[in-house]
Write a protein that holds these residues in place. Structure first.
Motif, short mmCIF file in Angstrom:
data_model
loop_
_atom_site.label_atom_id
_atom_site.label_comp_id
_atom_site.label_asym_id
_atom_site.label_seq_id
_atom_site.Cartn_x
_atom_site.Cartn_y
_atom_site.Cartn_z
N ASP A 89 -8.06 -0.47 0.68
CA ASP A 89 -8.25 0.97 0.57
C ASP A 89 -9.67 1.28 0.12
O ASP A 89 -10.30 2.22 0.61
N ASP A 102 2.28 1.80 -3.40
CA ASP A 102 1.24 2.27 -4.31
C ASP A 102 0.95 3.74 -4.08
O ASP A 102 0.75 4.51 -5.04
N ARG A 122 0.83 -1.20 0.00
CA ARG A 122 0.00 0.00 0.00
C ARG A 122 0.87 1.25 0.00
O ARG A 122 0.60 2.22 -0.71
N ARG A 170 -5.11 -2.56 -2.50
CA ARG A 170 -6.08 -1.68 -3.14
C ARG A 170 -7.50 -2.01 -2.71
O ARG A 170 -8.34 -1.12 -2.56
#
Length: 246
Positions: free
Chosen positions: A232, A196, A193, A229
């Motif tokens: 999130d 990213d 994360r 993702r």
């Protein structure tokens, strides 16, 4: 009906790209003017975020050693990751790999819809200014201790990704006092994360680079990224604003 919508979407995309191309073409001479005004210690770089691996479309001056066709730095990658919510970053300090102290500003380029698609970066080599300041401080009997600044990698996309990945992995391992092989699932997902969020995966072929650095398979890397993702998305929750779909 689907074909009509597809053609309409393609037409809108072409118009948007044409607008963005026009903005970039108009900004290039401005970059030349800024660099000429500030002299040999100034560099102005124009980026097209639509192609992160070759984002540099114009360069005036020479501070970071980049040329047209070069990749964005990790600073640009971070902005790309934030998308349209990104803000201009003004007057921040960093160091190049060869030790130059650079004062920079990154001004985002937006199209008529407000979407971020590029940036103008102004870089000033202030190494000599800092040295003079240190000398004056010593002459005046004042001890000046330069602050530790992050080193920014400017170069090929692969080099930039490597630098960001190495930095993030090293920091993560230092924080947890354990190598990747000893991290739990949640900690591994958190690392992906973080990468990213720094824009690493906006660069093509970044996932294989990350996998190689961590000593895992590409499939595992893609799996961790998907989990990061997905978490999130779940944390953000559904859009409950007026008119949002149920």
């Amino acid at each position: 009906m689907g074909d009509v919508n597809s053609r309409a979407g393609a037409g809108a995309g072409a118009e948007r790209d044409a607008e963005r191309d026009a903005i970039l073409a108009a900004v290039a001479p401005v970059a030349d003017g800024i660099a000429a005004t500030f002299g040999s210690l100034c560099e102005v770089v124009v980026h097209d975020y639509r192609r992160p691996e070759q984002s540099v479309v114009a360069v005036a001056g020479a501070v970071t050693g980049r040329g047209v066709g070069g990749a964005m730095s990790e600073i640009g990658m971070g902005m790309l990751a934030r998308g349209d919510t990104a803000d201009d970053e003004l007057n921040y300090l960093t160091r190049t790999q060869d030790g130059k102290l650079v004062k920079s500003s990154t001004i985002l380029l937006r199209d008529s819809s407000g979407a971020v698609f590029g940036a103008v970066c102004v870089n000033l080599d202030i190494t000599a200014v800092q040295q003079v300041g240190t000398l004056i401080g010593e002459l005046a009997g004042v001890s000046v201790v330069p602050a530790e600044l992050p080193t920014t990698t400017f170069g090929a996309a692969a080099d930039v990704v490597d630098a960001v990945v190495n930095s993030a992995v090293d920091a993560h391992q230092l924080e947890h006092s354990r190598p990747w092989s000893e991290l739990g699932r949640a900690e591994r997902v958190a690392l992906f994360r973080g990468l990213d969020e720094r824009g690493v995966f906006a660069v093509r072929r970044a996932v294989p680079q990350v996998a190689a650095r961590l000593g895992i398979s590409r499939a595992s890397a893609y799996s961790y990224l998907a989990k990061a993702r997905a978490q999130d998305f779940e944390a953000a929750g559904p859009d409950t604003s007026q008119g949002a779909p149920a």
